[in-house]
Design a protein around this motif. Structure first.
Motif, PDB file in Angstrom:
ATOM      1  N   ILE A 276      42.042  88.049  93.356  1.00 39.86           N
ATOM      2  CA  ILE A 276      41.006  89.067  92.910  1.00 39.86           C
ATOM      3  C   ILE A 276      41.764  89.890  91.755  1.00 39.86           C
ATOM      4  CG2 ILE A 276      39.908  89.376  95.322  1.00 39.86           C
ATOM      5  CD1 ILE A 276      42.028  91.611  95.912  1.00 39.86           C
ATOM      6  N   ILE A 277      40.856  90.620  91.239  1.00 32.18           N
ATOM      7  CA  ILE A 277      41.169  91.213  89.762  1.00 32.18           C
ATOM      8  C   ILE A 277      42.287  92.392  89.946  1.00 32.18           C
ATOM      9  CG2 ILE A 277      39.438  93.198  89.972  1.00 32.18           C
ATOM     10  CD1 ILE A 277      40.038  91.125  86.714  1.00 32.18           C
TER      11      ILE A 277
ATOM     12  N   ASP B 115      38.852  95.824  85.671  1.00 35.78           N
ATOM     13  CA  ASP B 115      38.570  95.858  84.331  1.00 35.78           C
ATOM     14  C   ASP B 115      37.664  94.545  83.949  1.00 35.78           C
ATOM     15  OD1 ASP B 115      38.014  95.286  81.478  1.00 35.78           O
ATOM     16  OD2 ASP B 115      40.279  95.793  80.938  1.00 35.78           O
ATOM     17  N   SER B 116      36.257  94.672  84.047  1.00 36.64           N
ATOM     18  CA  SER B 116      35.388  93.502  83.609  1.00 36.64           C
ATOM     19  C   SER B 116      35.771  92.523  82.417  1.00 36.64           C
ATOM     20  CB  SER B 116      34.151  93.807  83.876  1.00 36.64           C
ATOM     21  OG  SER B 116      33.683  94.818  82.946  1.00 36.64           O
ATOM     22  N   LYS B 117      36.189  93.074  81.675  1.00 38.45           N
ATOM     23  CA  LYS B 117      36.598  92.554  80.381  1.00 38.45           C
ATOM     24  C   LYS B 117      37.682  91.258  80.603  1.00 38.45           C
ATOM     25  CE  LYS B 117      36.225  93.968  76.099  1.00 38.45           C
ATOM     26  NZ  LYS B 117      36.571  94.656  74.826  1.00 38.45           N
ATOM     27  N   LEU B 118      38.496  91.424  81.748  1.00 37.19           N
ATOM     28  CA  LEU B 118      39.380  90.441  81.979  1.00 37.19           C
ATOM     29  C   LEU B 118      38.929  89.359  82.926  1.00 37.19           C
ATOM     30  CD1 LEU B 118      42.474  92.842  82.794  1.00 37.19           C
ATOM     31  CD2 LEU B 118      42.142  91.410  80.729  1.00 37.19           C
TER      32      LEU B 118
ATOM     33  N   HIS C 110      40.325  82.036  77.016  1.00 35.57           N
ATOM     34  CA  HIS C 110      38.998  82.410  77.552  1.00 35.57           C
ATOM     35  C   HIS C 110      38.598  83.727  76.992  1.00 35.57           C
ATOM     36  CE1 HIS C 110      38.306  79.881  81.085  1.00 35.57           C
ATOM     37  NE2 HIS C 110      38.556  79.128  80.242  1.00 35.57           N
ATOM     38  N   LEU C 111      39.720  84.723  76.880  1.00 32.89           N
ATOM     39  CA  LEU C 111      39.677  86.014  76.256  1.00 32.89           C
ATOM     40  C   LEU C 111      39.165  85.914  74.785  1.00 32.89           C
ATOM     41  CD1 LEU C 111      42.548  88.033  77.934  1.00 32.89           C
ATOM     42  CD2 LEU C 111      39.994  88.182  78.447  1.00 32.89           C
TER      43      LEU C 111
END
Ligand SMILES: Cc1cc2nc3c(=O)[nH]c(=O)nc-3n(C[C@H](O)[C@H](O)[C@H](O)COP(=O)(O)O)c2cc1C
Length: 239
Positions: A142-143, A151-154, A208-209
């Protein structure tokens, strides 16, 4: 499908139908590899696409094609290979081609390019069965386990593939909006090569980022950062 969308659907493929891909498709793959962005442009690297006769693996499955990756041993060369070839992994899967990173393997009867070292390989070919997975099928931490803030950007990094699904990445947020990337040290060393593979994983997560933030992604190997217990600092980036 584009590379971004592929992040949310891809999975490692370990069953292939045995047929070779066409010469045109292999050429497109080569063209993509040449256009992929490196993390560190100062490192020389190369690759080759070979058949099963030039590869030894511990895997039970066979693929029609294998990508062999080589690099100069310099700076963050393992991250760099992960970064470049995860873009390739996404490209393959976006084109309906199955793929799987293979740490447990290497070249056979093959002359390694001078001044470079064999790093890792990727098996690929037409998948036997379904290529994509549902988002609910991802088995990931989980994040909160991989970041100091929700942080949804991750999210794209969270879904990245890693050796034995170890997911040893950890992200922290800096006041200026940049991020630090750390690698968890592994307490139990079941496999001597895991440290090498986990450094490749760092580049994979960064890829991926990059793919999801193409215009803004910037990476630097050093930068002001806090030392964290049982973690290795792997660089700073903005997205
Ligand atoms: C650096 C690296 C090495 C890997 N080595 C192997 C391997 O030797 N054999 C294998 O079957 N899968 C291997 N994998 C695939 C991982 O097991 C897989 O990515 C992970 O379990 C997550 O599953 P997914 O890719 O289907 O999302 C490797 C992946 C990475 C990134």
């Amino acid at each position: 499908m584009d590379l971004k969308e592929t992040i949310y659907k891809r999975q490692s493929i370990r069953k292939y139908d045995g047929d070779s891909l066409s010469d045109e498709t292999l050429d497109e793959i080569r063209q993509f590899i040449h256009s992929a962005r490196p993390l560190n442009p100062d490192i020389e690297w190369s690759y080759d696409i070979v058949g099963g006769d030039n590869v030894r693996t511990l895997q039970r499955f066979k693929a029609p094609h294998y990508l062999l990756m080589f690099s100069q041993e310099k700076d963050n060369y393992l991250q760099n290979i992960g970064f470049i070839f995860q873009q390739v992994d996404l490209f393959l899967q976006s084109r309906g081609i199955g793929s799987c990173w293979i740490g447990a393997g290497g070249p056979k009867d093959y002359e390694i390019p001078k001044g470079q070292k064999f790093i890792i390989l990727i098996a690929f070919g037409k998948p036997q069965g379904k290529l994509y997975r549902e988002s609910s099928e991802f088995q990931r931490k989980i994040i909160c386990e991989i970041s100091d803030e929700r942080d949804s950007k991750l999210m794209p990094a969270r879904l990245a593939p890693s050796a034995a699904n170890t997911q040893t990445w950890y992200f922290t947020h800096n006041d200026d909006g940049s991020y630090n990337l750390y690698r968890n040290k592994r307490k139990i060393k079941l496999n001597k090569k895991m440290d090498v593979w986990n450094q490749i994983d760092m580049g994979i997560a960064l890829a991926h980022l990059y793919v999801t933030n193409e215009d803004t992604f910037k990476f630097s190997l050093d930068g002001p950062h806090e030392g964290l217990k049982n973690k290795v600092f792997e660089g700073t980036f903005t997205i």
